[in-house]
Design a protein around this motif. Structure first.
Motif, PDB file in Angstrom:
ATOM      1  N   ILE A 104     -33.534 -35.387 -16.330  1.00 37.84           N
ATOM      2  CA  ILE A 104     -34.889 -35.547 -15.784  1.00 37.84           C
ATOM      3  C   ILE A 104     -35.005 -36.862 -15.024  1.00 37.84           C
ATOM      4  O   ILE A 104     -35.532 -36.907 -13.907  1.00 37.84           O
ATOM      5  CB  ILE A 104     -35.951 -35.465 -16.908  1.00 37.84           C
ATOM      6  N   VAL A 105     -34.493 -37.935 -15.608  1.00 38.36           N
ATOM      7  CA  VAL A 105     -34.534 -39.245 -14.958  1.00 38.36           C
ATOM      8  C   VAL A 105     -33.763 -39.210 -13.643  1.00 38.36           C
ATOM      9  O   VAL A 105     -34.209 -39.756 -12.629  1.00 38.36           O
ATOM     10  CB  VAL A 105     -34.006 -40.345 -15.909  1.00 38.36           C
ATOM     11  N   ALA A 106     -32.611 -38.542 -13.626  1.00 37.83           N
ATOM     12  CA  ALA A 106     -31.808 -38.435 -12.412  1.00 37.83           C
ATOM     13  C   ALA A 106     -32.579 -37.693 -11.316  1.00 37.83           C
ATOM     14  O   ALA A 106     -32.564 -38.088 -10.146  1.00 37.83           O
ATOM     15  CB  ALA A 106     -30.487 -37.742 -12.705  1.00 37.83           C
ATOM     16  N   LYS A 107     -33.280 -36.620 -11.699  1.00 37.44           N
ATOM     17  CA  LYS A 107     -34.066 -35.863 -10.723  1.00 37.44           C
ATOM     18  C   LYS A 107     -35.229 -36.710 -10.188  1.00 37.44           C
ATOM     19  O   LYS A 107     -35.531 -36.674  -8.993  1.00 37.44           O
ATOM     20  CB  LYS A 107     -34.589 -34.566 -11.346  1.00 37.44           C
ATOM     21  N   ILE A 123     -35.975 -37.850  -6.230  1.00 38.63           N
ATOM     22  CA  ILE A 123     -37.279 -37.681  -5.576  1.00 38.63           C
ATOM     23  C   ILE A 123     -37.793 -39.031  -5.073  1.00 38.63           C
ATOM     24  O   ILE A 123     -38.264 -39.147  -3.937  1.00 38.63           O
ATOM     25  CB  ILE A 123     -38.293 -37.030  -6.535  1.00 38.63           C
ATOM     26  N   ALA A 124     -37.698 -40.058  -5.895  1.00 31.76           N
ATOM     27  CA  ALA A 124     -38.171 -41.396  -5.502  1.00 31.76           C
ATOM     28  C   ALA A 124     -37.398 -41.907  -4.296  1.00 31.76           C
ATOM     29  O   ALA A 124     -37.992 -42.449  -3.357  1.00 31.76           O
ATOM     30  CB  ALA A 124     -38.042 -42.358  -6.676  1.00 31.76           C
ATOM     31  N   SER A 130     -37.205 -43.251   1.393  1.00 32.50           N
ATOM     32  CA  SER A 130     -36.503 -43.129   2.674  1.00 32.50           C
ATOM     33  C   SER A 130     -37.443 -42.606   3.755  1.00 32.50           C
ATOM     34  O   SER A 130     -37.297 -42.950   4.920  1.00 32.50           O
ATOM     35  CB  SER A 130     -35.284 -42.220   2.544  1.00 32.50           C
ATOM     36  N   GLN A 131     -38.416 -41.794   3.378  1.00 36.97           N
ATOM     37  CA  GLN A 131     -39.384 -41.285   4.343  1.00 36.97           C
ATOM     38  C   GLN A 131     -40.307 -42.390   4.839  1.00 36.97           C
ATOM     39  O   GLN A 131     -40.767 -42.362   5.969  1.00 36.97           O
ATOM     40  CB  GLN A 131     -40.211 -40.146   3.748  1.00 36.97           C
ATOM     41  N   ARG A 189     -40.862 -56.382  -3.260  1.00 38.98           N
ATOM     42  CA  ARG A 189     -41.866 -56.029  -4.269  1.00 38.98           C
ATOM     43  C   ARG A 189     -41.389 -54.868  -5.114  1.00 38.98           C
ATOM     44  O   ARG A 189     -41.614 -54.832  -6.314  1.00 38.98           O
ATOM     45  CB  ARG A 189     -43.206 -55.681  -3.602  1.00 38.98           C
ATOM     46  N   ARG A 190     -40.754 -53.904  -4.498  1.00 36.68           N
ATOM     47  CA  ARG A 190     -40.262 -52.721  -5.217  1.00 36.68           C
ATOM     48  C   ARG A 190     -39.180 -53.134  -6.226  1.00 36.68           C
ATOM     49  O   ARG A 190     -39.134 -52.617  -7.334  1.00 36.68           O
ATOM     50  CB  ARG A 190     -39.694 -51.717  -4.214  1.00 36.68           C
TER      51      ARG A 190
END
Length: 117
Positions: free
Chosen positions: A14-17, A21-22, A27-28, A110-111
């Motif tokens: 789940i963490v990998a998925k 997504i993040a 990247s977008q 910041r990220r």
């Protein structure tokens, strides 16, 4: 309160998925139209080399569109470009490029400094 337990292997999947997504979302952000990027007052003042008071005067006079979120002001790059074009802020166009470039670095910093929960 409900407590849900799952296997370690499932949790890691789940963490990998979520990470995939993040990464896609981040990247977008880099490819989005630069005119639609939101920058805060600190960035505008620092990279355009103007005072906070100057920015406040522009807001008070209704010469710049902005968003106020809990006392923090944000501006779209296209608004800052308009201020430069109309000579309401007397700076060269190189300052806007500096603002955009440094904004990307500022966001990445910041990220990276956000605490993981």
């Amino acid at each position: 309160m409900d407590v849900i337990t799952i296997e370690s292997k499932s949790y890691k999947e789940i963490v990998a998925k979520i990470d995939v997504i993040a990464n896609y979302v981040f990247s977008q952000e880099d490819t989005k139209n630069e005119d639609e990027i939101w920058v805060d007052s600190y960035e505008v003042c620092t990279f355009l080399k103007i005072s906070d008071r100057t920015l406040q005067r522009l807001r008070a006079a209704g010469l710049v569109s902005y968003s106020d979120i809990k006392g923090h002001y944000f501006y779209k790059i296209k608004e800052i470009k308009r201020l430069l074009e109309e000579r309401l802020i007397k700076r060269d166009k190189e300052y806007i490029n500096d603002l955009i470039t440094n904004h990307h670095q500022y966001v990445k910093e910041r990220r990276n400094t956000k605490p993981n929960k």
